[in-house]
Design a protein around this motif. Sequence first.
Motif, mmCIF file in Angstrom:
data_model
loop_
_atom_site.group_PDB
_atom_site.id
_atom_site.type_symbol
_atom_site.label_atom_id
_atom_site.label_comp_id
_atom_site.label_asym_id
_atom_site.label_seq_id
_atom_site.Cartn_x
_atom_site.Cartn_y
_atom_site.Cartn_z
ATOM 1 N N LEU A 21 -1.478 -2.974 11.213
ATOM 2 C CA LEU A 21 -2.270 -3.310 10.079
ATOM 3 C C LEU A 21 -3.627 -4.272 10.352
ATOM 4 O O LEU A 21 -4.370 -3.887 9.387
ATOM 5 C CB LEU A 21 -1.251 -4.526 9.407
ATOM 6 C CG LEU A 21 0.106 -3.840 8.640
ATOM 7 C CD1 LEU A 21 1.061 -5.115 8.001
ATOM 8 C CD2 LEU A 21 -0.243 -2.708 7.543
ATOM 9 N N SER A 55 -3.038 7.515 2.739
ATOM 10 C CA SER A 55 -1.617 7.547 3.154
ATOM 11 C C SER A 55 -1.163 8.739 4.006
ATOM 12 O O SER A 55 -0.202 8.508 4.578
ATOM 13 C CB SER A 55 -0.767 7.653 1.658
ATOM 14 O OG SER A 55 -0.994 9.172 1.190
ATOM 15 N N GLU A 109 3.795 -2.063 12.111
ATOM 16 C CA GLU A 109 3.252 -3.301 11.607
ATOM 17 C C GLU A 109 2.055 -3.768 12.433
ATOM 18 O O GLU A 109 0.926 -4.348 12.024
ATOM 19 C CB GLU A 109 4.321 -4.600 11.373
ATOM 20 C CG GLU A 109 3.655 -5.773 10.681
ATOM 21 C CD GLU A 109 4.833 -6.681 10.395
ATOM 22 O OE1 GLU A 109 4.589 -7.745 9.894
ATOM 23 O OE2 GLU A 109 6.046 -6.622 10.764
ATOM 24 N N TYR A 133 -5.748 0.210 0.865
ATOM 25 C CA TYR A 133 -5.101 -0.581 1.745
ATOM 26 C C TYR A 133 -3.415 -0.409 1.391
ATOM 27 O O TYR A 133 -2.501 -0.356 2.348
ATOM 28 C CB TYR A 133 -5.415 -2.320 1.548
ATOM 29 C CG TYR A 133 -4.480 -3.109 2.132
ATOM 30 C CD1 TYR A 133 -4.359 -3.142 3.555
ATOM 31 C CD2 TYR A 133 -3.534 -4.226 1.565
ATOM 32 C CE1 TYR A 133 -3.450 -4.023 4.273
ATOM 33 C CE2 TYR A 133 -2.748 -4.999 2.174
ATOM 34 C CZ TYR A 133 -2.653 -4.914 3.461
ATOM 35 O OH TYR A 133 -1.532 -5.790 4.234
ATOM 36 N N TYR A 141 8.399 -3.920 2.780
ATOM 37 C CA TYR A 141 7.054 -3.734 2.856
ATOM 38 C C TYR A 141 6.547 -3.684 1.523
ATOM 39 O O TYR A 141 5.497 -3.166 1.371
ATOM 40 C CB TYR A 141 6.490 -2.902 3.922
ATOM 41 C CG TYR A 141 6.688 -3.335 5.194
ATOM 42 C CD1 TYR A 141 6.289 -4.320 5.821
ATOM 43 C CD2 TYR A 141 7.749 -2.593 6.053
ATOM 44 C CE1 TYR A 141 6.555 -4.731 7.258
ATOM 45 C CE2 TYR A 141 8.058 -3.021 7.218
ATOM 46 C CZ TYR A 141 7.386 -4.053 7.970
ATOM 47 O OH TYR A 141 7.705 -4.504 9.249
ATOM 48 N N ARG A 168 -6.780 -2.764 8.471
ATOM 49 C CA ARG A 168 -7.662 -3.574 7.582
ATOM 50 C C ARG A 168 -9.205 -4.027 7.846
ATOM 51 O O ARG A 168 -10.093 -3.517 7.107
ATOM 52 C CB ARG A 168 -6.937 -5.171 7.459
ATOM 53 C CG ARG A 168 -5.806 -5.018 6.552
ATOM 54 C CD ARG A 168 -5.439 -6.532 6.246
ATOM 55 N NE ARG A 168 -4.861 -7.426 7.546
ATOM 56 C CZ ARG A 168 -3.648 -7.700 7.909
ATOM 57 N NH1 ARG A 168 -2.832 -6.853 7.033
ATOM 58 N NH2 ARG A 168 -3.252 -8.332 8.816
ATOM 59 N N ASN A 213 4.770 -4.234 -2.176
ATOM 60 C CA ASN A 213 3.928 -5.041 -2.511
ATOM 61 C C ASN A 213 4.321 -6.536 -3.026
ATOM 62 O O ASN A 213 5.414 -6.727 -3.685
ATOM 63 C CB ASN A 213 3.213 -4.492 -4.038
ATOM 64 C CG ASN A 213 1.954 -3.836 -3.515
ATOM 65 O OD1 ASN A 213 1.853 -3.234 -2.367
ATOM 66 N ND2 ASN A 213 1.359 -3.217 -4.519
ATOM 67 N N LEU A 232 9.758 1.611 0.894
ATOM 68 C CA LEU A 232 9.104 0.643 1.823
ATOM 69 C C LEU A 232 9.912 -0.173 2.351
ATOM 70 O O LEU A 232 9.445 -1.224 3.163
ATOM 71 C CB LEU A 232 7.915 0.157 1.115
ATOM 72 C CG LEU A 232 6.323 1.007 0.812
ATOM 73 C CD1 LEU A 232 5.508 0.419 -0.036
ATOM 74 C CD2 LEU A 232 6.083 1.655 1.919
ATOM 75 N N ARG A 265 -0.551 1.199 3.396
ATOM 76 C CA ARG A 265 0.764 0.973 3.873
ATOM 77 C C ARG A 265 1.894 1.640 3.398
ATOM 78 O O ARG A 265 2.847 1.917 4.196
ATOM 79 C CB ARG A 265 0.910 -0.424 2.847
ATOM 80 C CG ARG A 265 0.214 -1.842 3.647
ATOM 81 C CD ARG A 265 0.078 -2.857 2.368
ATOM 82 N NE ARG A 265 1.479 -3.234 2.014
ATOM 83 C CZ ARG A 265 2.332 -4.178 2.707
ATOM 84 N NH1 ARG A 265 1.616 -4.797 3.556
ATOM 85 N NH2 ARG A 265 3.432 -4.573 2.165
ATOM 86 N N CYS A 266 1.604 2.339 2.287
ATOM 87 C CA CYS A 266 2.496 3.528 2.096
ATOM 88 C C CYS A 266 2.747 4.515 3.154
ATOM 89 O O CYS A 266 3.763 4.938 3.506
ATOM 90 C CB CYS A 266 2.386 4.275 0.799
ATOM 91 S SG CYS A 266 2.319 3.373 -0.699
#
Length: 420
Positions: free
Chosen positions: A225, A211, A222, A62, A383, A229, A385, A380, A66-67
């Motif tokens: 996402l 990635s 976004e 996950y 975004y 997920r 972590n 990021l 995101r990266c």
Amino acid sequence: MNLIENTPLEGFFDEYGLGFVMVASYFGSGSVFIASSAGVQYGYALLWAVVAAVVLGFIAQYISARCGIFGKPLMTFVHDRLGAPTATAIAVVLSLGCVAGGLELTAAVGKGISVLLGGAGYSVGWMPLAVLCAVVAVVVGILGYDAVEKVMVALMFGLLIAYVVVAGGSSPSVAGMVGGMVPRIPELGALALIAGILGTTALWPNFFLESILVREKGWTDEAALPAMRRDLGMGYAIGGVVTVAIVVATAAVLRPAGITEITTYITPGRALADILGEWALVLFLVGSIVAAFNSIVPIMWTPAYIIPQATGREIDDTDRVFRAIYAVGTAVTGLSPLVSILFGLSVVDMILLFPAVNAVVGLPITTVCLLWAANSSTLLDEYVNGWILNTVGAILVVLSVVLAVSSAQSVVGAITGGGL
């Protein structure tokens, strides 16, 4: 002509499927045999390790997704921060781990086909079949992502059904399963198996691929996402259930029968045969062959992506450099017979030991790079972590380093000493 074009099934693959590819890449012969070995050696005691590895693998992928969605592929980030020489050295070291995994997988495919043909009355050694497997994998791998995705998804569902049926029909101990969810190390020798479970489940090549391939799905902002997920969640849920089912089935069927180690290629299949009948050995052989072969492709994609990225080059699966690196690396995996001869390793030895090599070398390096990238505001921006993802990421880093240090000697010793 695409027979499922514009159908609901095609729509499913347009939106999902990447998570299944990632999980199918880890769920090869190594996962089957390591989970079986955990069941026969320690019963239900290492179920917690399977669950922990699934959770850590899911969260790590996950983070890597995101990266890719909000920034860049992981190895491109490493190149930008460390420069081409250092990034290339890291990519080459990691790629050697991919080759080790490929050697194990071609050996597993060759041995599986050899046993299957032997049962049909044909005598063919596994070594030439392993070489042939590598040649076929070269051809399949350069066909591209879409060509293998659907096969992998079908495989995951097939294995899920088979092993869950067997686990349920083996009358497992409920108390034993509940107790197995409590983290504990039965003995020091279990560390190598725990490393193997982590190395085959939280498979570091997937962190790089995730990635990269998120953009192949069109996940670039976004809004992607939730779908990402759900995709990863479905894939890891299926992979985790199958792995748990294998541990449960072997613990409930083989261990009470006095089998306490995996000595032959068909030993894990005995759990299927005892519940479903002797024909289930064929099911096991076919399933393990296909699982191993499917794992070769995404694992060997990884060097083809990360080595050019480490030099600063943008790459995709249609690039000649990508295809050349993939073809050469995959062809090298066909040398598994030579590795077997030189080190005195059986196919089962390679299946059990080589995934642990990736846990010892590749996983610590990759998790450090991943956590670094996930906290880079330059990469990021907003975004990066949060504390929850950083906590889980830190746990994965510490766990991978501790397991690497504690199990490295036994893993290397077993490889250089002629096997388990």
